[in-house]
Design a protein around this motif. Structure first.
Motif, short mmCIF file in Angstrom:
data_model
loop_
_atom_site.label_atom_id
_atom_site.label_comp_id
_atom_site.label_asym_id
_atom_site.label_seq_id
_atom_site.Cartn_x
_atom_site.Cartn_y
_atom_site.Cartn_z
N GLU A 11 42.31 -51.32 -30.32
CA GLU A 11 42.99 -52.55 -30.74
C GLU A 11 44.22 -52.22 -31.58
N PHE A 12 44.10 -51.22 -32.43
CA PHE A 12 45.25 -50.80 -33.24
C PHE A 12 46.42 -50.43 -32.33
N TYR A 13 46.15 -49.63 -31.31
CA TYR A 13 47.22 -49.21 -30.41
C TYR A 13 47.70 -50.35 -29.52
N LEU A 14 46.82 -51.27 -29.18
CA LEU A 14 47.26 -52.45 -28.42
C LEU A 14 48.21 -53.31 -29.26
N HIS A 15 47.92 -53.45 -30.55
CA HIS A 15 48.82 -54.19 -31.45
C HIS A 15 50.17 -53.48 -31.55
N GLU A 16 50.11 -52.17 -31.68
CA GLU A 16 51.34 -51.38 -31.76
C GLU A 16 52.17 -51.55 -30.50
N PHE A 17 51.51 -51.47 -29.34
CA PHE A 17 52.22 -51.64 -28.07
C PHE A 17 52.76 -53.07 -27.94
N ASP A 18 51.98 -54.05 -28.36
CA ASP A 18 52.39 -55.45 -28.27
C ASP A 18 53.69 -55.68 -29.06
N ARG A 19 53.74 -55.13 -30.25
CA ARG A 19 54.97 -55.26 -31.06
C ARG A 19 56.15 -54.57 -30.37
N TYR A 20 55.89 -53.37 -29.86
CA TYR A 20 56.93 -52.62 -29.15
C TYR A 20 57.43 -53.41 -27.94
N TYR A 21 56.49 -53.97 -27.19
CA TYR A 21 56.84 -54.75 -26.00
C TYR A 21 57.69 -55.97 -26.39
N ALA A 22 57.29 -56.67 -27.45
CA ALA A 22 58.02 -57.85 -27.91
C ALA A 22 59.45 -57.49 -28.32
N MET A 41 37.57 -54.83 -37.44
CA MET A 41 39.01 -54.80 -37.59
C MET A 41 39.48 -56.19 -37.99
N THR A 42 40.44 -56.26 -38.88
CA THR A 42 40.97 -57.56 -39.28
C THR A 42 41.77 -58.15 -38.13
N GLU A 43 41.67 -59.45 -38.00
CA GLU A 43 42.36 -60.13 -36.91
C GLU A 43 43.86 -60.16 -37.16
N LYS A 44 44.64 -59.68 -36.21
CA LYS A 44 46.09 -59.77 -36.25
C LYS A 44 46.50 -60.49 -34.99
N ILE A 81 46.27 -59.64 -23.57
CA ILE A 81 45.68 -58.64 -24.47
C ILE A 81 44.45 -59.22 -25.15
N GLU A 82 44.54 -60.46 -25.60
CA GLU A 82 43.38 -61.11 -26.24
C GLU A 82 42.20 -61.19 -25.28
N SER A 83 42.45 -61.56 -24.03
CA SER A 83 41.38 -61.62 -23.03
C SER A 83 40.79 -60.23 -22.78
N PHE A 84 41.65 -59.24 -22.72
CA PHE A 84 41.21 -57.87 -22.49
C PHE A 84 40.31 -57.39 -23.64
N VAL A 85 40.74 -57.62 -24.87
CA VAL A 85 39.96 -57.20 -26.04
C VAL A 85 38.63 -57.96 -26.08
N GLU A 86 38.66 -59.25 -25.78
CA GLU A 86 37.42 -60.03 -25.74
C GLU A 86 36.47 -59.48 -24.67
N PHE A 87 37.01 -59.11 -23.53
CA PHE A 87 36.23 -58.51 -22.45
C PHE A 87 35.55 -57.23 -22.93
N LYS A 88 36.29 -56.37 -23.62
CA LYS A 88 35.74 -55.11 -24.14
C LYS A 88 34.63 -55.39 -25.15
N HIS A 89 34.85 -56.38 -26.01
CA HIS A 89 33.82 -56.74 -27.01
C HIS A 89 32.56 -57.27 -26.32
N ALA A 108 45.67 -44.24 -23.77
CA ALA A 108 44.49 -44.61 -22.97
C ALA A 108 44.21 -46.11 -22.97
N PRO A 109 44.25 -46.81 -24.12
CA PRO A 109 43.98 -48.26 -24.06
C PRO A 109 45.03 -49.03 -23.27
N ILE A 110 46.26 -48.53 -23.24
CA ILE A 110 47.32 -49.21 -22.48
C ILE A 110 47.08 -49.00 -20.99
N ARG A 111 46.58 -47.83 -20.64
CA ARG A 111 46.21 -47.57 -19.24
C ARG A 111 45.08 -48.52 -18.82
#
Length: 136
Positions: free
Chosen positions: A32-43, A1-4, A14-22, A76-79
């Motif tokens: 990650e796509f849905y985490l980015h979507e949620f991150d924008r929504y949250y902001a 996935m391209t870095e956003k 979120i970055e720590s969480f994604v790094e943990f999963k990797h 699910a990823p947000i959970r």
């Protein structure tokens, strides 16, 4: 996935969480796509003064354009992220509860489903044998 870049105040988490999963060996691209979507929504919605729980609950609502399975894949990823925040000592974490769907069927509906689900083999019983018992 391209870095956003993540844009909300949750970005470092979120970055720590994604790094943990990797590190666990997960590709995690769809999540990650849905985490980015949620991150924008949250902001965009945090300025309303809503809590993380309120924002997550609004974001997790079934959309007109999705079926329940798609909603599950999106949420699910947000959970999982909520569990990560909880275990990391975040001050206001929220874990979306798992949905338990119970179905109640009548006996008639169960039997109809079962009879439609199974194909019973037709075993020829020998027409000549049966006919031999008939008097001509």
């Amino acid at each position: 996935m391209t870095e956003k870049a993540y844009v909300s105040r949750l970005a470092p988490y979120i970055e720590s969480f994604v790094e943990f999963k990797h590190l666990l060996g997960w590709k995690y691209e769809t999540s990650e796509f849905y985490l980015h979507e949620f991150d924008r929504y949250y902001a965009e919605n945090k300025s309303e003064g809503a809590s993380l729980k309120e924002i997550i609950k609004r974001w997790a609502i079934l959309r007109d354009t999705e079926c329940p399975n798609t909603q599950h894949v999106r949420v699910a990823p947000i959970r999982e992220f909520g569990k990560f925040l909880q275990s990391s000592g975040y001050s206001d974490p929220y874990v979306i509860p798992k949905k338990v769907v119970l179905y109640a069927f009548t006996l008639k509906a169960i039997l109809k489903h079962v009879s439609n689900s199974f194909v019973f083999p037709v075993v020829p019983i020998g027409i000549t044998y049966i006919q031999s018992f008939h008097k001509h």
